[in-house]
Scaffold this motif. Sequence first.
Motif, short mmCIF file in Angstrom:
data_model
loop_
_atom_site.label_atom_id
_atom_site.label_comp_id
_atom_site.label_asym_id
_atom_site.label_seq_id
_atom_site.Cartn_x
_atom_site.Cartn_y
_atom_site.Cartn_z
N ASN A 1 1.40 7.61 -0.50
CA ASN A 1 0.46 7.56 0.62
C ASN A 1 -1.01 7.66 0.27
OD1 ASN A 1 2.52 7.42 2.70
ND2 ASN A 1 3.02 9.47 1.98
N PHE B 1 -3.76 4.97 1.03
CA PHE B 1 -4.08 4.56 2.39
C PHE B 1 -4.80 5.64 3.18
CE2 PHE B 1 -0.13 2.83 0.76
CZ PHE B 1 -0.48 1.50 0.68
N GLU B 2 -5.33 6.63 2.48
CA GLU B 2 -6.02 7.71 3.18
C GLU B 2 -7.27 7.17 3.86
OE1 GLU B 2 -6.83 10.46 0.06
OE2 GLU B 2 -8.09 9.06 -1.03
N ILE B 3 -7.60 7.76 5.00
CA ILE B 3 -8.77 7.28 5.75
C ILE B 3 -10.04 7.89 5.18
CG2 ILE B 3 -9.93 7.35 8.00
CD1 ILE B 3 -7.11 7.08 9.22
N LYS B 4 -9.99 9.20 4.92
CA LYS B 4 -11.17 9.84 4.31
C LYS B 4 -10.92 9.91 2.80
CE LYS B 4 -13.77 14.04 4.30
NZ LYS B 4 -13.31 15.41 4.11
N LYS B 5 -11.73 9.18 2.05
CA LYS B 5 -11.49 9.08 0.61
C LYS B 5 -11.58 10.46 -0.06
CE LYS B 5 -10.93 4.63 0.12
NZ LYS B 5 -9.54 4.32 0.29
N SER C 1 -9.51 12.99 0.12
CA SER C 1 -8.92 14.17 0.75
C SER C 1 -7.62 14.58 0.07
CB SER C 1 -8.67 13.90 2.24
OG SER C 1 -8.10 12.64 2.42
N LYS D 1 -4.63 12.24 7.57
CA LYS D 1 -4.47 10.98 8.30
C LYS D 1 -4.46 9.80 7.33
CE LYS D 1 -6.02 12.21 12.81
NZ LYS D 1 -7.22 12.84 13.35
N ILE D 2 -3.47 8.94 7.50
CA ILE D 2 -3.41 7.74 6.67
C ILE D 2 -3.26 6.52 7.54
CG2 ILE D 2 -2.53 8.74 4.52
CD1 ILE D 2 0.28 7.97 5.53
N ASN D 3 -3.62 5.39 6.96
CA ASN D 3 -3.52 4.13 7.68
C ASN D 3 -2.70 3.19 6.82
OD1 ASN D 3 -3.90 1.88 9.22
ND2 ASN D 3 -5.94 1.46 8.38
N LYS D 4 -1.40 3.27 6.96
CA LYS D 4 -0.53 2.53 6.04
C LYS D 4 0.09 1.34 6.76
CE LYS D 4 3.18 3.35 2.78
NZ LYS D 4 4.16 4.33 2.30
#
Lengths: 354, 306
Positions: free
Chosen positions: A156, A159-163, A165, A201-204
């Motif tokens: 995962n 695909f993290e939103i905040k690089k 983290s 939070k991830i955006n996968k």
Amino acid sequence: MDRVITFPHLGNYYIVFNYFLSNVTKKKVICPPPTTKRTIALGSKYSPDFVCVPFKYNLGNYIEALEKGANVLIQGGGGCRYGYYAELEEEILRNLGYEFEFYNLIKDNHLSLKKGYNFCKKMNKKTNIFKCLYYLINALFMIIFMDKIERYIRKNMGFEIKKGSFEELEKEYLSSFKCSNGLLKIIHNYFKYKKKFKSIKINKPDTCLKVTIIGELYSLIDANTSYNTERKLIKMGIEVTRLTDLTYLLITKRFLIRKMIKKNKKYIKYNLGADASVNIALARKSAISGCDGIIHLKSFGCTPEISAMSILPKISEDYNIPIMYLSFDAEDNEVGIDTRIEAFYDMIVRRKDN
Amino acid sequence: MRKKIKIGVPRAFLYYRYYVFWKNFFEMLGCQIVLSPETNQEIIQNGKNLSIDESCLPAKIYLGHINYLREKCDYILVPRICNYGKEKRVCMKFMGTIDVVSNLFSDIEILDYNVDYLKGDYEFFSLFKVAFKLNKNIFRIIWSYYRSRKKEKRYNQSLINRQVNILKSTRTKILIVSHPYIIYDAYLGGNIINYLKKMNIEILYSDRMERSEAICYAKDFSKTLYWLYSKESIGSAVYYKDAVDGIIFVSSFPCGPDSLVNELAFRKFKNIPIINIIVDESTALAGLETRLESFIDMIEARKDNG
């Protein structure tokens, strides 16, 4: 003179070794300084010409730890050539003029628990077998938990939103292991951080790129050896799968290997030694499950992996899946490897679009 | 008359260790042995094209020999050796031979036998399984196994006796420590042996010694060594080292066990001249001869000074 124990690096697992040794022996344990360019330069300066790379790293680690004041060295890796490292390392270090005690925990190419126990007993006369077993079980749990979290990270992190983290939390998580004592605390710690990792939070997307990494154990576990190839791939936004870690080596391998050879009768009939046959099985499995590419890492001259490399092209042809082979030696340059990884990435992206 | 089954034996790797046994065994079973020729440039080139470039030179040569044998025989003999029991392991290369060969060559019939004592595959039973494919007479198989083992023993003994005679001579004696598949190979070790013979030097070979005895001597050298072939060669080096004037270590690039064991030997053997020769496909003859010549000069000067 006080005994100061040290051991060679193996990825992030130094935390576990440190925990086990310091609790069982009650002596001072120092980890060798993090592996750098100097480590490998020192190691390859005194190593034989065409020995495989783990030897050079181990030797470098030992020298740097000896400089820091260690005087008890342990070697406990077995399999293939690894089992014979200890004797030559001891001889080389003695010729260099260091004074130390050397404990080789290998017998007939495997880690011998009896030798390990004798070592603990010699270091600390008060210890007994129950204490050793208790800490051994704790250490095993630590290894399993670390690997579980790592598997989640590999899947995962891209695909993290905040690089950043994931990496931040990982650092915190690893350092929390350093001060956790007792089985319950370790388990509690794991579940606490598992929740934290899940809450990032991830955006996968469903159709993300998937790459399997196979190859020789040391290069895979110790990220320094492979110039962080795995992390570079992850940061490009790829879901990376990898089976080979210490959990696999210590526990699951013995159950898997026979089944895997049976399933892949078309390619292999016998065990090829070390992880070669498992790698072939994994390559086929990931090809069937719709992976976009396979990366094969190994250190230069690794004998069992060379056998595997003669068979892997056939799988690549039969299932139409790209495989990239990377071989690491003491004198590689990182830029060249980056270029190859980028080219591989571009290639699998283009293949996916078509 | 029924046509004889042709069995191809590549002249590489274990050929140098077991050939007498294999030849007698399969010929007594009514088969014909087809042997590949001495290693030459063409075989090496074919082998190189077939194999991974990092693989060791004898392995490349092995594939070249198998490539030569295809279509010339019915079966090709490819043994897989894993171990001969505890602390008697062999290089991992021999564990993968069958699978590598069967994946590279799809058109050949492989006669494979598997030696893995720790998992219960004993040499006799594995050979029996193979032989049963060729000849259904059980008693014949057992008899030929027994006979050919005896013949092999007698042959080895004759080699050892010859070596003992050499020890008595007063000329300069040099021991060659190497795997048999490197030193006896015409391409890899041929140049070295020819040159030494030309220089009128008595050559002793590390594999010509009672094997069980050599293993005992190897214990003096190293307690944790677990490769059988390395044990044998290093054990005989320990045994002969006081009787010879110099030792030549010959290994191929990049040999796994040798990289560690030979290095340890250089550090442990004191007071005897040692030279380490690493052969690869592009070894230049002139460079090799210069090194050997200066080594011999050094030994002779040392001998003159007592």
